[in-house]
Design a protein around this motif. Structure first.
Motif, PDB file in Angstrom:
ATOM      1  N   UNK A   7      23.484   1.889  28.662  1.00 41.23           N
ATOM      2  CA  UNK A   7      23.832   2.455  27.358  1.00 41.23           C
ATOM      3  C   UNK A   7      23.676   3.969  27.355  1.00 41.23           C
ATOM      4  N   UNK A  59      24.315   5.879  29.843  1.00 46.85           N
ATOM      5  CA  UNK A  59      25.547   6.390  30.477  1.00 46.85           C
ATOM      6  C   UNK A  59      26.735   6.280  29.532  1.00 46.85           C
ATOM      7  N   UNK A  60      26.825   5.124  28.836  1.00 46.65           N
ATOM      8  CA  UNK A  60      27.919   4.974  27.863  1.00 46.65           C
ATOM      9  C   UNK A  60      27.844   6.057  26.802  1.00 46.65           C
ATOM     10  N   UNK A  61      26.613   6.357  26.341  1.00 44.65           N
ATOM     11  CA  UNK A  61      26.447   7.329  25.253  1.00 44.65           C
ATOM     12  C   UNK A  61      26.881   8.719  25.698  1.00 44.65           C
ATOM     13  N   UNK A 102      29.577   9.140  27.333  1.00 48.38           N
ATOM     14  CA  UNK A 102      31.023   9.090  27.464  1.00 48.38           C
ATOM     15  C   UNK A 102      31.507   8.526  28.780  1.00 48.38           C
ATOM     16  N   UNK A 133      32.845   5.603  31.303  1.00 46.42           N
ATOM     17  CA  UNK A 133      33.571   4.353  31.145  1.00 46.42           C
ATOM     18  C   UNK A 133      32.615   3.203  31.450  1.00 46.42           C
ATOM     19  N   UNK A 134      32.893   1.993  30.926  1.00 46.37           N
ATOM     20  CA  UNK A 134      32.023   0.861  31.266  1.00 46.37           C
ATOM     21  C   UNK A 134      31.891   0.661  32.778  1.00 46.37           C
ATOM     22  N   UNK A 142      35.923  -1.950  22.530  1.00 51.88           N
ATOM     23  CA  UNK A 142      35.600  -0.562  22.223  1.00 51.88           C
ATOM     24  C   UNK A 142      34.398  -0.074  23.046  1.00 51.88           C
ATOM     25  N   UNK A 143      34.218  -0.686  24.213  1.00 53.72           N
ATOM     26  CA  UNK A 143      33.310  -0.179  25.242  1.00 53.72           C
ATOM     27  C   UNK A 143      31.849  -0.156  24.806  1.00 53.72           C
ATOM     28  N   UNK A 144      31.445  -1.228  24.135  1.00 52.72           N
ATOM     29  CA  UNK A 144      30.016  -1.413  23.868  1.00 52.72           C
ATOM     30  C   UNK A 144      29.523  -2.525  24.770  1.00 52.72           C
ATOM     31  N   UNK A 168      26.981   6.888  17.203  1.00 54.76           N
ATOM     32  CA  UNK A 168      27.463   7.160  18.565  1.00 54.76           C
ATOM     33  C   UNK A 168      28.518   6.148  19.009  1.00 54.76           C
ATOM     34  N   UNK A 226      35.127   7.123  24.331  1.00 52.58           N
ATOM     35  CA  UNK A 226      34.522   8.104  25.253  1.00 52.58           C
ATOM     36  C   UNK A 226      34.497   9.515  24.693  1.00 52.58           C
TER      37      UNK A 226
END
Lengths: 256, 203
Positions: free
Chosen positions: A158, A160-162, A164, A166-167, A249-251, B48, B71
């Protein structure tokens, strides 16, 4: 006399070891007597049925598609086994099926495309079976480990996701460690092979009267196929499995 | 009246955030206080885009966060976690995870660390150093907004003061800060607006 023809007497005598296991269980009050008897009966019945069916399918008079059908059945059954043993992985059945299909397809294409063995029912079914069985085991380890590792590394993923990422980038270090861990036993097995346990195909061939050096060549070819198939299978599990752990949405989803 | 930076419209998430309505104004430090479990961290994660509300909507500059590409949004709205998570490798590697080409020295300086830290193994730093590296890393995406989840709660006063100074400099340069804090003295010291959350509601 053919040494592989152990007959009814030989089989009965081999049960002496089962009787010893039962005795030990009773003596040490392990309470495993019923399980031992059940598992023994089941193994015997399953193998008899498989042996009879296999005898029919790979008989030289039968068409080859019967053997292909057998291969399809074991691949599907292996995917169902992955799904049963690693239910935490999202979309585990299709992911497991893809892993098995791709690893078996490549192994079979290499084996018979390059003529390592001639393509007959008698070669196709055992090769596909061995490859699938081992690829399946690695896939189960990989799938379970992947889910645990992602849960353990949720904070890092998370973070890394935060930022920006990519998953696939966020999960990459976790995935890499998981794939390594799942493949190491297979690599380790190749390193120690023959020192203690003789692998199954080689044991069977030697018992069947084949020269040990010839048996070793067959076994070595199978080991390489198995390692390659395991690597393919666990990579497919990893790459496809990870996709199911993120939302559109990449969570990162909550698993369990 | 100008559009607020963030607007939470009747947002619910799990049992912690219930019908939350709140506006965050740009260019100031908004501090969020309230008891544990009041949904303060959830609020930052919603902003976020690490969480999506069960009900209601979170708007960023008038657009629903759920409709924005995740992103670029996350890079614009940087989140610093309560427990800093260091990635494997050096401090420079950690900073490169946010921005591969930005100078690590400049980022370290913004977070109150000197350049010698760049080569240090990130996982071997002290808690205070890790948190400052985490802040530097978040600044690496060049954000407009910093979301801080109790970044100084586990730090000594000196480390905490450095984080506060970096944050105030960020706001003076035109940034916006949303800061979750339990520390009433800290809130009095630097908050330009205070929001108290309790039972999911904000006052």
């Amino acid at each position: 006399m053919n040494v592989t023809d152990i007959g009814f007497f030989g089989l009965t005598v081999s049960l002496v070891l089962i009787v010893i296991a039962l005795g030990l269980s009773a003596w040490q009050q392990l309470g495993l007597e019923r399980s031992i008897v059940g598992a023994t009966m089941r193994a015997l019945a399953q193998l008899l049925v498989v042996g009879l069916l296999l005898g029919y399918v790979i008989d030289e008079g039968r068409p080859l598609w019967l053997s292909w059908l057998w291969v399809v059945a074991i691949v599907v059954f292996a995917a169902a086994t992955v799904a049963r043993r690693a239910p935490e992985l999202p979309n585990v059945f299709p992911v497991g099926l893809a892993a098995n299909v791709i690893s078996v397809a490549i192994s079979v294409a290499v084996t018979f495309g390059f003529g390592i063995f001639p393509l007959t029912g008698r070669t196709l079914v055992p090769v596909a079976g061995m490859v699938t069985g081992n690829a399946m085991r690695t896939a189960v380890v990989g799938a379970r480990r992947l889910v645990d590792a992602i849960e353990e590394n949720r904070d890092e993923i998370e973070a890394r996701l935060s930022l920006g990422s990519s998953p696939s980038a966020a999960v990459k270090p976790t995935l890499r460690a998981t794939l390594r861990l799942a493949l190491l036993p297979q690599i380790e097995a190749n390193r120690t092979v023959g020192l203690v346990a003789l692998p199954g195909a080689m044991t069977g061939l030697i018992l069947g009267g084949v020269d040990p050096v010839d048996a070793v060549l067959v076994q070595a070819a199978l080991l390489f196929l198995i390692l390659g198939a395991a690597a393919i299978s666990v990579t497919v599990i990893g790459l496809a499995g990870v996709r199911g752990m993120f939302t559109e949405d990449e969570r990162l989803k909550t698993i369990n | 009246m100008t559009e607020p930076l963030f607007r939470f419209c009747d947002v619910s998430l799990g049992s912690r955030v219930v019908d939350l309505s709140l506006a965050i104004e740009p260019g100031i430090i908004t501090m969020i206080t309230g008891p544990s479990g009041a949904g303060k961290s959830s609020l930052l994660r919603l902003a976020n885009g690490l969480e999506r509300p069960d009900a209601g909507e979170v708007l960023f500059r008038g657009e629903p966060v759920s409709s924005l590409a995740p992103r670029p949004h996350r890079r614009m709205v940087a989140l610093v976690f309560q427990q800093p998570v260091m990635f494997a490798g050096s401090v420079a590697d950690n900073l490169a995870a946010a921005h591969p080409t930005r100078s690590p020295l400049e980022l370290l300086e913004q977070a109150g660390l000197d350049g010698s830290f760049a080569a240090r193994e990130a996982k071997e730093l002290s808690g205070g150093e890790k948190q400052r590296v985490a802040l530097a890393r978040s600044l690496g995406t060049n954000p407009d907004v910093l979301l801080l989840d109790e970044p100084t709660s586990a730090l000594d006063d000196a480390s905490g003061a450095l984080i506060e100074a970096s944050t105030q400099a960020f706001v003076e340069a035109g940034g916006t800060v949303v800061w979750v804090s339990h520390d009433t003295a800290q809130v009095q010291r630097i908050a330009q607006r205070v929001v108290t959350m309790d039972g999911g509601a904000a006052t």
